[in-house]
Design a protein around this motif. Structure first.
Motif, PDB file in Angstrom:
ATOM      1  N   UNK A 173      -7.441 117.574  33.007  1.00  0.00           N
ATOM      2  CA  UNK A 173      -8.446 117.233  34.015  1.00  0.00           C
ATOM      3  C   UNK A 173      -8.835 115.763  33.919  1.00  0.00           C
ATOM      4  N   UNK A 174      -8.953 115.268  32.691  1.00  0.00           N
ATOM      5  CA  UNK A 174      -9.351 113.884  32.463  1.00  0.00           C
ATOM      6  C   UNK A 174      -8.381 112.911  33.126  1.00  0.00           C
ATOM      7  N   UNK A 175      -7.088 113.184  33.016  1.00  0.00           N
ATOM      8  CA  UNK A 175      -6.104 112.261  33.579  1.00  0.00           C
ATOM      9  C   UNK A 175      -6.194 112.207  35.100  1.00  0.00           C
ATOM     10  N   UNK A 197      -6.265 119.901  39.734  1.00  0.00           N
ATOM     11  CA  UNK A 197      -6.961 119.810  41.011  1.00  0.00           C
ATOM     12  C   UNK A 197      -8.456 119.646  40.836  1.00  0.00           C
ATOM     13  N   UNK A 198      -9.023 120.295  39.798  1.00  0.00           N
ATOM     14  CA  UNK A 198     -10.445 120.127  39.512  1.00  0.00           C
ATOM     15  C   UNK A 198     -10.747 118.665  39.179  1.00  0.00           C
ATOM     16  N   UNK A 230      -9.289 119.947  47.979  1.00  0.00           N
ATOM     17  CA  UNK A 230      -9.303 120.060  46.522  1.00  0.00           C
ATOM     18  C   UNK A 230      -9.889 121.396  46.059  1.00  0.00           C
ATOM     19  N   UNK A 231     -11.010 121.816  46.650  1.00  0.00           N
ATOM     20  CA  UNK A 231     -11.627 123.078  46.236  1.00  0.00           C
ATOM     21  C   UNK A 231     -10.715 124.259  46.574  1.00  0.00           C
ATOM     22  N   UNK A 232     -10.083 124.200  47.733  1.00  0.00           N
ATOM     23  CA  UNK A 232      -9.133 125.262  48.106  1.00  0.00           C
ATOM     24  C   UNK A 232      -7.972 125.312  47.128  1.00  0.00           C
ATOM     25  N   UNK A 233      -7.483 124.152  46.738  1.00  0.00           N
ATOM     26  CA  UNK A 233      -6.406 124.089  45.753  1.00  0.00           C
ATOM     27  C   UNK A 233      -6.813 124.773  44.448  1.00  0.00           C
TER      28      UNK A 233
END
Length: 488
Positions: free
Chosen positions: A8-10, A133-134, A296-299
């Motif tokens: 997630x960080x990347x 995606x998050x 993004x949220x859908x992903x």
């Protein structure tokens, strides 16, 4: 959880940096050609080193390489926070790219090693991918808040905090694993890195300055020579960094191509949407992040169910559907006009988000499941390399299409509005040098009408190409993708 924090960080860095480009350009007074490298230095480092980092994680220990990657990434983020000039900021992004190149394949290899059952592994990889995606979703939102309250420097503190947490938890919660028989392949690592780095540099710099310059041509020559040498070395090595014989299998090659096309479309669509929201709709960074949530949220949500869909539909049907939806989503964005409002945009973002969720995790799982367990690290590094190559091609190719077409379209619209030819050239030169100069009062009305129309038309070409590439990839996916493992 720990591995997902690292991943997630990347991706937080990718989207938050894009959101911060305009304010940091204004603050540091950097040219458009230099601005390209503020985000592209990260991509160049990742795509160049991710394959070598995957090999090192097999040799030295996957947890060890993962932890070292997080350390480098956190250090780079802190340097970016302190940066007072473009050179130091670009160097910090490159250091973050080195860290991300270590984090991505090692984390995926640990997931693959931890979950031996193919179905469980696919589910775990779906979670791993949803956290990417998050990160993409968190980046613009966090950047928007920090840009509004502090400055662009603070944008990079988000990753510093995530990095420190990951550094503390990794030794406590992640088990170490290695490849028991892996051998060092120094020639393959050097030649592979040189080939990918030279091609990626040529794509990025050529998109910014033109592909006919001597340095770009020289880069492609270096790429061709090093690629031929890399293939010869890898075919003769007893334990190559990249098992090229796997590419004889059409299924494995198709999965790699899907990885590249997916990220080309996903990152390309995201970037073009950000440009539309900021330059045409005049949204601030926070609202831009909010309005990207349908994608993004859908992903994130659909990725959680991607493993179940693969079990029911099969990998070929799932990936073909994902590519088709990605293409349809890109085409739907063509409904967004210069004054149409957000209502014409969010359906396309939503459909593209569903399509990307059916592609990222399943294609990653297909790559890892298509090879014997001991080669999972190599497969993970390979699919990450192709995905990162796609994430470089998306902004470079689609962004170049937009930036080269926009001046011509603006010229035609201003000329049609009756603006004298000399004034037209002056206005376009002022806008393309960074967009900070304002036209004379007598031209303000003509420019305010022509600019959004020309820019939207240029963005339409980028969305159109993204849609065509996605739909074209459905053909080899439906024809060549199979469940059986390729033979090395």
């Amino acid at each position: 959880m720990v591995l997902c924090l690292g991943v997630m960080m990347t991706f937080v860095n990718v989207s938050s940096t894009i959101s911060a480009l305009s304010p940091l350009q204004d603050d540091l007074h950097i040219s458009a050609s230099t601005l390209v490298w503020v985000s592209s230095a990260f991509s160049l480092a990742v795509v160049s080193l991710v394959l070598s980092a995957g090999t090192l994680s097999d040799l030295l220990g996957r947890r060890r390489v993962f932890w070292a990657g997080v350390l480098l990434f956190t250090l780079g983020s802190f340097i970016a926070f302190l940066a007072g000039n473009a050179g130091l900021l670009i160097a910090a992004q490159a250091l973050m790219g080195v860290g991300a190149a270590a984090v991505l394949p090692s984390s995926l290899a640990i997931v693959s090693h931890t979950f031996a059952d193919p179905h469980e592994r696919t589910g775990a990889i779906s979670i791993w991918a949803s956290c990417a995606g998050l990160g993409l979703a968190i980046g613009p939102l966090a950047a928007g808040v920090l840009l509004d309250q502090v400055s662009w420097h603070a944008v990079f503190l988000t990753d510093v905090v995530i990095g420190l947490i990951t550094l503390i938890l990794t030794p406590l919660l992640v088990s170490e694993s290695k490849h028991p028989t892996r051998r060092f392949d120094p020639a393959g690592m050097v030649l592979g890195t040189l080939a990918v780095a030279s091609a990626t540099y040529a794509i990025i710099e050529g998109g910014a300055t033109g592909y006919g310059k001597p340095v770009i041509i020289a880069s492609y020559v270096v790429f061709a020579v090093s690629l031929v040498a890399f293939v010869r070395v890898e075919l003769r090595h007893r334990d190559p960094m990249l098992e090229l014989r796997l590419f004889k299998n059409a299924s494995f090659t198709t999965v790699m191509s899907i990885g590249a096309v997916t990220m080309l479309a996903f990152v390309g669509i995201s970037l073009l949407t950000v440009l539309y929201l900021e330059r045409v709709a005049h949204e601030n960074a926070l609202m831009t992040g909010v309005k990207l949530l349908p994608m993004f949220a859908t992903y994130i949500v659909v990725s959680a169910f991607a493993a179940r869909l693969v079990q029911r539909l099969g990998i070929a049907a799932t990936l073909t559907t994902g590519l088709a939806l990605m293409g349809v989503g890109a085409f739907a964005l063509l409904a967004a006009g210069p004054f149409s409002g957000y209502g014409a945009m969010w359906p396309g973002l939503f459909v593209a988000g569903v399509g990307s969720a059916l592609l990222v995790a399943p294609s990653t799982a297909a790559a890892v499941n298509s090879v014997p367990p001991l080669e999972a690290g190599m497969a993970a590094a390979s699919v990450n390399m192709f995905r990162q190559l796609g994430s470089v091609l998306g902004p470079s190719v689609l962004g170049t299409l937009v930036t080269t077409r926009f001046p011509r379209l603006l010229h035609d619209r201003l000329a049609s509005a009756g603006v004298p030819a000399g004034r037209v050239d002056d206005v376009i030169a002022g806008i393309t040098r960074g967009g900070t100069s304002r036209p004379q009062a007598s031209l303000a009305h003509a420019v305010s009408a022509a600019y959004p129309q020309a820019f939207t038309d240029a963005l339409h070409l980028g969305w159109l190409v993204a849609g065509i590439v996605s739909l074209a990839m459905t053909v080899p996916t439906a024809l060549f993708l199979r469940r059986r493992r390729p033979v090395a």
